[in-house]
Design a protein around this motif. Structure first.
Motif, mmCIF file in Angstrom:
data_model
loop_
_atom_site.group_PDB
_atom_site.id
_atom_site.type_symbol
_atom_site.label_atom_id
_atom_site.label_comp_id
_atom_site.label_asym_id
_atom_site.label_seq_id
_atom_site.Cartn_x
_atom_site.Cartn_y
_atom_site.Cartn_z
ATOM 1 N N ILE A 234 0.854 -1.170 -0.016
ATOM 2 C CA ILE A 234 -0.270 0.001 0.088
ATOM 3 C C ILE A 234 0.954 1.296 -0.103
ATOM 4 C CG2 ILE A 234 -1.664 1.316 1.329
ATOM 5 C CD1 ILE A 234 -2.690 -1.479 2.124
ATOM 6 N N ASN A 235 1.865 1.291 1.048
ATOM 7 C CA ASN A 235 2.949 2.394 0.821
ATOM 8 C C ASN A 235 3.385 2.482 -0.395
ATOM 9 O OD1 ASN A 235 4.528 4.551 2.433
ATOM 10 N ND2 ASN A 235 6.038 3.091 1.948
ATOM 11 N N GLU A 236 3.913 1.507 -1.148
ATOM 12 C CA GLU A 236 4.640 1.776 -2.512
ATOM 13 C C GLU A 236 3.562 2.528 -3.499
ATOM 14 O OE1 GLU A 236 8.091 1.097 -4.508
ATOM 15 O OE2 GLU A 236 7.584 1.152 -2.556
ATOM 16 N N LEU A 237 2.092 1.940 -3.619
ATOM 17 C CA LEU A 237 1.385 2.698 -4.152
ATOM 18 C C LEU A 237 0.821 4.367 -3.876
ATOM 19 C CD1 LEU A 237 -1.497 -0.228 -4.312
ATOM 20 C CD2 LEU A 237 0.180 0.570 -6.341
ATOM 21 N N LYS A 238 1.101 4.528 -2.647
ATOM 22 C CA LYS A 238 0.855 5.958 -2.114
ATOM 23 C C LYS A 238 2.020 6.702 -2.566
ATOM 24 C CE LYS A 238 0.630 8.557 2.030
ATOM 25 N NZ LYS A 238 0.707 8.541 3.707
ATOM 26 N N GLN A 239 3.285 6.050 -2.480
ATOM 27 C CA GLN A 239 4.488 6.909 -2.898
ATOM 28 C C GLN A 239 4.791 6.950 -4.336
ATOM 29 O OE1 GLN A 239 6.140 8.468 -0.348
ATOM 30 N NE2 GLN A 239 5.008 7.062 1.037
ATOM 31 N N SER A 240 3.912 6.417 -5.118
ATOM 32 C CA SER A 240 4.006 6.471 -6.840
ATOM 33 C C SER A 240 2.772 7.414 -6.975
ATOM 34 C CB SER A 240 3.845 5.170 -7.246
ATOM 35 O OG SER A 240 2.694 4.352 -6.811
ATOM 36 N N GLN A 242 -0.609 6.811 -6.844
ATOM 37 C CA GLN A 242 -1.947 6.458 -7.249
ATOM 38 C C GLN A 242 -2.960 6.808 -6.695
ATOM 39 O OE1 GLN A 242 -1.521 4.567 -10.053
ATOM 40 N NE2 GLN A 242 0.712 4.888 -9.838
ATOM 41 N N GLU A 243 -4.156 6.951 -7.637
ATOM 42 C CA GLU A 243 -5.434 7.366 -6.682
ATOM 43 C C GLU A 243 -5.643 6.572 -5.788
ATOM 44 O OE1 GLU A 243 -8.292 7.850 -9.969
ATOM 45 O OE2 GLU A 243 -6.913 9.283 -11.221
ATOM 46 N N LEU A 244 -6.252 7.243 -4.727
ATOM 47 C CA LEU A 244 -6.744 6.372 -3.628
ATOM 48 C C LEU A 244 -7.865 5.448 -3.891
ATOM 49 C CD1 LEU A 244 -6.693 6.003 -0.440
ATOM 50 C CD2 LEU A 244 -8.522 7.871 -0.339
ATOM 51 N N HIS A 245 -8.791 5.857 -4.842
ATOM 52 C CA HIS A 245 -9.976 4.977 -5.142
ATOM 53 C C HIS A 245 -9.230 3.591 -5.854
ATOM 54 C CE1 HIS A 245 -13.677 3.563 -7.197
ATOM 55 N NE2 HIS A 245 -14.220 4.458 -5.987
ATOM 56 N N ILE A 246 -8.261 3.709 -6.553
ATOM 57 C CA ILE A 246 -7.804 2.494 -7.101
ATOM 58 C C ILE A 246 -6.869 1.696 -6.315
ATOM 59 C CG2 ILE A 246 -5.585 3.394 -8.159
ATOM 60 C CD1 ILE A 246 -6.209 1.897 -10.732
ATOM 61 N N VAL A 247 -6.415 2.259 -5.245
ATOM 62 C CA VAL A 247 -5.514 1.656 -4.143
ATOM 63 C C VAL A 247 -6.547 0.809 -3.363
ATOM 64 C CG1 VAL A 247 -4.257 1.855 -2.235
ATOM 65 C CG2 VAL A 247 -3.817 3.414 -4.257
ATOM 66 N N LYS A 248 -7.537 1.429 -2.952
ATOM 67 C CA LYS A 248 -8.883 0.726 -2.291
ATOM 68 C C LYS A 248 -9.202 -0.555 -3.044
ATOM 69 C CE LYS A 248 -10.512 4.477 0.663
ATOM 70 N NZ LYS A 248 -11.640 5.433 1.170
ATOM 71 N N ALA A 249 -9.248 -0.329 -4.298
ATOM 72 C CA ALA A 249 -9.968 -1.324 -5.036
ATOM 73 C C ALA A 249 -9.050 -2.540 -5.078
ATOM 74 C CB ALA A 249 -10.249 -0.814 -6.367
ATOM 75 N N LEU A 250 -7.622 -2.233 -5.014
ATOM 76 C CA LEU A 250 -6.846 -3.392 -5.066
ATOM 77 C C LEU A 250 -6.513 -4.210 -3.815
ATOM 78 C CD1 LEU A 250 -4.101 -1.694 -7.319
ATOM 79 C CD2 LEU A 250 -5.094 -3.717 -7.850
ATOM 80 N N VAL A 251 -6.663 -3.201 -2.711
ATOM 81 C CA VAL A 251 -6.393 -4.034 -1.167
ATOM 82 C C VAL A 251 -7.871 -4.384 -0.684
ATOM 83 C CG1 VAL A 251 -4.135 -2.937 -1.203
ATOM 84 C CG2 VAL A 251 -6.454 -1.517 -0.008
ATOM 85 N N GLY A 252 -8.928 -3.988 -1.112
ATOM 86 C CA GLY A 252 -10.228 -4.306 -0.729
ATOM 87 C C GLY A 252 -10.663 -3.559 0.613
ATOM 88 N N HIS A 253 -10.282 -2.256 0.452
ATOM 89 C CA HIS A 253 -11.019 -1.378 1.517
ATOM 90 C C HIS A 253 -12.311 -0.550 1.092
ATOM 91 C CE1 HIS A 253 -7.076 -0.727 3.680
ATOM 92 N NE2 HIS A 253 -7.564 -1.774 3.916
ATOM 93 N N GLU A 254 -13.071 -0.245 2.055
ATOM 94 C CA GLU A 254 -14.357 0.246 1.560
ATOM 95 C C GLU A 254 -14.368 1.466 0.779
ATOM 96 O OE1 GLU A 254 -18.515 1.952 3.783
ATOM 97 O OE2 GLU A 254 -16.804 1.356 4.919
ATOM 98 N N LEU A 278 3.759 -1.484 -11.721
ATOM 99 C CA LEU A 278 4.656 -0.013 -11.268
ATOM 100 C C LEU A 278 5.519 -0.431 -10.250
ATOM 101 C CD1 LEU A 278 2.195 2.869 -12.027
ATOM 102 C CD2 LEU A 278 4.145 2.119 -13.454
ATOM 103 N N ILE A 279 5.080 -1.280 -9.327
ATOM 104 C CA ILE A 279 5.580 -1.404 -8.226
ATOM 105 C C ILE A 279 7.037 -2.370 -8.369
ATOM 106 C CG2 ILE A 279 5.766 -2.930 -5.936
ATOM 107 C CD1 ILE A 279 2.695 -2.551 -6.092
#
Length: 288
Positions: A234-240, A242-254, A278-279
């Motif tokens: 998750i941190n790697e996606l944040k540092q790159s 990435q849009e929060l919505h797509i990060v949530k979709a990948l990790v299963g958050h509401e 990208l990771i």
């Protein structure tokens, strides 16, 4: 339910107390107990309002959270810690199957090898990994994916939002994960791992203990649990950025965006794949 599992195995209340005291099994967390109390309070409130109960015994009831149970942040792995973990004997070569933390020439691509890599490159929870079946590694529109679901009698997910599709990272493909799974020779319902459920009904409990022992043996601090691999993803996606919505979709958050969640379709797998790939952790084992 866990209690049903124990009943089927013939555990008495006295035996369960002894097992809990000896730390052979885990009890419910205070947070989970309070969630159950909240649910019972809701039911009893309705029961009292509709004349089925004279009193609601759960009003004002709450178990105090112990200091030891207060939620701590899952620390992410930095570059040096990732190098330390994935350059250790389980990945570079161990002595034998029994002594995985001692250096040698044997590389065993089993759960101890794949679980951390999948969590790091796909952000999956340990239970999600352990309970996967053959049909859960699938090709969607030309993209190999992990299908995280609770289909069947024994799969359990943390929340409804945990259901998701996560593309398999190119690094996992390069390391031979599809060959390890032997997807072509398996049928729907076949387990991908040689794991059994614990008395609590979880596949991940035995694996968690084994992974914890290995982490300690190679000198990784207790602050970095298995869940830290997911946190690192998750941190790697944040540092790159990435849009929060797509990060949530990948990790299963509401999701809490009415526009995206209420009106738009889910992300296409090729979009998710482009983000996942990208990771780049630049692990030595990728160059072996």
């Amino acid at each position: 339910a866990a209690s049903d599992v124990y009943k089927r195995q013939g555990y008495s209340l006295e035996k369960l107390r002894a097992m809990y005291k000896a730390e052979e099994i885990e009890g419910l967390s205070t947070r989970t107990i309070n969630n159950h109390i909240t649910n019972m309070n809701t039911i009893c409130t309705w029961g009292k309002a509709n004349g089925y109960l004279t009193e609601n015994p759960f009003v004002g009831m709450k178990v105090k959270v112990k200091k030891s149970e207060k939620k701590t942040k899952n620390l992410v792995y930095d570059d040096e810690q990732l190098k330390q973990y994935f350059s250790s004997p389980a990945f570079k070569g161990c002595l034998n199957k029994r002594d995985r933390s001692k250096a040698g020439d044997l590389i065993i691509k089993d759960e101890l090898y794949w679980y951390p890599l999948i969590a790091l490159y796909a952000g999956l929870r340990l239970e999600e990994i352990c309970q996967m079946e053959a049909q859960d590694v699938c090709n969607i529109e030309g993209v190999w994916c992990f299908d995280i679901n609770d289909d069947g009698d024994y799969k359990r997910l943390k929340t409804e939002n945990s259901k998701r599709i996560v593309p398999v990272h190119d690094s996992l493909l390069d390391l031979g994960i599809l060959e390890f799974f032997k997807i072509d020779s398996k049928v729907s319902g076949d387990k991908l791992w040689d794991v059994k459920r614990s008395p609590m009904g979880k596949y991940s409990e035995p694996a968690s203990k084994r992974l914890s022992c290995y982490r300690k043996a190679i000198g990784i601090p207790e602050t970095h649990t298995f869940h830290s691999f997911r946190a690192t993803f998750i941190n790697e996606l944040k540092q790159s950025k990435q849009e929060l919505h797509i990060v949530k979709a990948l990790v299963g958050h509401e999701q809490d965006d009415l526009t995206f969640d209420g009106y738009a379709n889910k992300y296409k797998v090729n979009v998710l794949k482009s983000v996942v790939d990208l990771i780049d952790f630049d692990l030595e084992i990728l160059n072996q």
